[in-house]
Design a protein around this motif. Structure first.
Motif, mmCIF file in Angstrom:
data_model
loop_
_atom_site.group_PDB
_atom_site.id
_atom_site.type_symbol
_atom_site.label_atom_id
_atom_site.label_comp_id
_atom_site.label_asym_id
_atom_site.label_seq_id
_atom_site.Cartn_x
_atom_site.Cartn_y
_atom_site.Cartn_z
ATOM 1 N N LYS B 219 42.098 38.602 46.148
ATOM 2 C CA LYS B 219 43.194 39.146 45.320
ATOM 3 C C LYS B 219 44.143 38.024 44.888
ATOM 4 C CE LYS B 219 46.146 42.532 43.952
ATOM 5 N NZ LYS B 219 46.829 43.530 44.768
ATOM 6 N N ASP B 221 43.529 34.797 44.589
ATOM 7 C CA ASP B 221 42.850 33.968 43.582
ATOM 8 C C ASP B 221 42.855 34.664 42.222
ATOM 9 O OD1 ASP B 221 42.261 32.105 45.503
ATOM 10 O OD2 ASP B 221 40.086 32.406 45.474
ATOM 11 N N LEU B 222 42.575 35.983 42.227
ATOM 12 C CA LEU B 222 42.534 36.734 40.968
ATOM 13 C C LEU B 222 43.908 36.743 40.309
ATOM 14 C CD1 LEU B 222 40.213 39.734 41.940
ATOM 15 C CD2 LEU B 222 39.845 38.181 40.013
ATOM 16 N N THR B 226 44.942 35.302 36.577
ATOM 17 C CA THR B 226 45.166 36.289 35.499
ATOM 18 C C THR B 226 46.620 36.678 35.263
ATOM 19 O OG1 THR B 226 44.891 38.170 37.020
ATOM 20 C CG2 THR B 226 42.903 37.352 35.954
ATOM 21 N N TYR B 247 37.353 32.121 44.106
ATOM 22 C CA TYR B 247 36.380 33.185 43.891
ATOM 23 C C TYR B 247 36.127 33.410 42.398
ATOM 24 C CZ TYR B 247 36.153 33.898 48.823
ATOM 25 O OH TYR B 247 35.931 33.690 50.147
ATOM 26 N N PRO B 248 37.178 33.498 41.560
ATOM 27 C CA PRO B 248 36.891 33.656 40.125
ATOM 28 C C PRO B 248 36.108 32.475 39.545
ATOM 29 C CG PRO B 248 39.167 34.241 40.580
ATOM 30 C CD PRO B 248 38.616 33.656 41.841
ATOM 31 N N LEU B 253 35.264 36.404 36.863
ATOM 32 C CA LEU B 253 36.290 37.422 37.131
ATOM 33 C C LEU B 253 35.674 38.731 37.626
ATOM 34 C CD1 LEU B 253 39.052 37.222 34.334
ATOM 35 C CD2 LEU B 253 39.217 36.602 36.753
ATOM 36 N N ASP B 254 34.610 39.188 36.964
ATOM 37 C CA ASP B 254 33.992 40.457 37.363
ATOM 38 C C ASP B 254 33.378 40.373 38.747
ATOM 39 O OD1 ASP B 254 34.784 41.752 35.114
ATOM 40 O OD2 ASP B 254 32.859 41.537 34.044
ATOM 41 N N ALA B 256 34.292 38.421 41.146
ATOM 42 C CA ALA B 256 35.360 38.363 42.144
ATOM 43 C C ALA B 256 35.941 39.756 42.388
ATOM 44 C CB ALA B 256 36.450 37.393 41.698
ATOM 45 N N LYS B 257 36.102 40.541 41.298
ATOM 46 C CA LYS B 257 36.616 41.910 41.462
ATOM 47 C C LYS B 257 35.674 42.759 42.299
ATOM 48 C CE LYS B 257 39.301 41.903 37.181
ATOM 49 N NZ LYS B 257 39.345 42.299 35.765
ATOM 50 N N LEU B 295 43.140 46.291 43.006
ATOM 51 C CA LEU B 295 43.705 45.799 41.736
ATOM 52 C C LEU B 295 44.376 46.947 40.998
ATOM 53 C CD1 LEU B 295 40.924 43.370 40.608
ATOM 54 C CD2 LEU B 295 43.252 42.785 41.273
#
Lengths: 296, 296
Positions: B219, B221-222, B226, B247-248, B253-254, B256-257, B295
């Motif tokens: 989270k 990292d995301l 973003t 992670y991203p 991005l996807d 990592a999510k 998220l």
């Protein structure tokens, strides 16, 4: 009772082995391990850990593995403080004991971490040692007090402020009591506790520590003011460059030498008092150690 | 069982009071005290100390003063790590939680000391608390392991190396497990120990901590990748500037999510297992806390 030099020669490799073993076994990053071991291996007098062990021997007790571990923990705290103290933002020293300082070899970021690692490791080493829990808690209480915001770290902060303005003799004594005195006091108290002495005797060891610590600091200031870089293995005259208040700057060279003699005399007399209080106590080792602070 | 937001509102001032009280009472240099309190007052989510207390409440135990002290000690360790991490030689951050970082206000030297002071203070606070000696020793063992050369400090060293070269996904997970996971794990274990749970349950809390810690890092990292600086209250996009593996950057991005969702699901399922193991356990608080990592 063995002479101090024999005791020293016998003890040093065992203190160093405990530090090395712990760092090798309990460090999960090789680069961090290398940086920590670099400063541990940079040598030095090992004054503080030897004090712990000298006290235990002075009561005729056999030194056990957990005693070496407490001594090693104390030296790791001292080593961390040197690494952080040498950083460009602090004293900005390139040389320590004749070797490049940690940040000159590993860079500032890794030097900060090596210091943080050694500080944390000291508490871990005591916490995992084979000491009875109540005694362990007491040692951690005393070490955190001596090393932290009531002791060494507070002294370092006062020392930095002393670069920004002149200190009075009382303020200087207070800075030194915290900056170097507190860890030396811990060494004496820990030795007394590990030797299972009653509170009365541990308190007297604390009083001896006051005189020893002050003598140690005055000697250090005198050496910085009067030695060559070659003799000392580190940059000299730094105190004057940094405009630091020191015993020689406040009392003059002769006044500082006299203050040193006074503290050594009070130290000798406190050892006599301990001898009168505890029949188990042999003062020779600590006396010899004290005499080494005599000016040559 | 109270809702998480009520629990949070009620707990925060008490955690903060313990940190303030300790620093005010146990710091012997006013400038050092001011620098330490500055970062303590800079706020933040208090995620780690809240976790300690949430675990205790989840077993329907009354939170006692010494529980707040352990929570406060953990937050002091976290705060020290942020101060050192923000230094020019490390991440070189000017802003933290929307405020100037410690070294921007007090200078690098005092910031290093404020960090050293908070680290040492954390062990002192636990050592002097009203906890039974054996439990105290266990907590100090776990905290020094989590914060030091087997945990956070090792993770920081690995993180620095990650700026110098690319890490694999496994190496990245290892760095994060140490850098942020270890203190989160300590929070869960300490909560279980203070709530006097059997080893089986404490071990399950540790397993929950693995998933929570990983979710927390993904989270983080995301958000860095973003969010805007205004939303986050600190500089964003630093990971990319520093060329850090995240992670991203490794999964997209996807990806990592998706990895975040997986960890949250495993976390939920571990809470169910704890509920099946201990009839005293109410999972609502920890579940709500976990859902906050979802998220938005």
């Amino acid at each position: 009772m063995e002479a101090f030099n024999d005791f020293r020669k016998q003890s040093l490799p065992l203190i160093e082995k405990e530090m090395e073993n712990f760092i090798n076994e309990y460090t999960a990053n090789d680069h961090l391990k290398t940086a920590m071991l670099y400063s541990i291996h940079a040598g030095g007098k090992r004054f503080r850990p030897l004090l712990v062990l000298a006290v235990i021997r002075s009561f005729n007790k056999k030194v056990q593995i957990h005693d070496y571990q407490v001594a090693a923990a104390l030296e790791m705290i001292h080593t961390y403080s040197l690494i952080h103290d040498d950083l460009p933002a602090m004293d900005d020293d390139d040389l320590r004991r004749g070797k490049a300082t940690n940040h000159k070899v590993f860079g500032e970021a890794h030097a900060i971490l090596a210091g943080d690692g050694l500080l944390t490791a000291a508490f871990q080493l005591i916490a995992i040692s084979q000491i009875e829990s109540n005694q362990k808690v007491l040692l951690i209480q005393l070490l955190s007090k001596a090393a932290g915001t009531q002791g060494m770290v507070a002294g370092q902060a006062g020392d930095l402020q002393g670069e920004e303005r002149s200190l009075s003799l009382n303020e200087l004594a207070d800075v030194h009591e915290k900056k170097t005195g507190a860890l030396i006091e811990f060494a004496l108290l820990a030795g007394g506790i590990l030797a299972e002495q009653p509170k009365e005797v541990v308190d007297l060891l604390g009083r001896f520590a006051q005189h020893l610590g002050l003598a140690f600091q005055i000697k250090d200031d005198l050496l910085d003011a009067t030695s060559s870089e070659e003799e000392l293995g580190k940059q000299v005259g730094r105190d004057e460059v940094l405009n630091k208040s020191t015993y020689p700057s406040l009392l003059g060279l002769d006044g500082a030498k006299q203050a040193l003699d006074e503290q050594l005399e009070k130290g000798r007399s406190t050892l006599e008092t301990i001898k009168q209080t505890s029949s188990e106590f042999h003062l020779e080792l600590l006396l010899e150690l004290l005499e080494q602070l005599q000016l040559g």
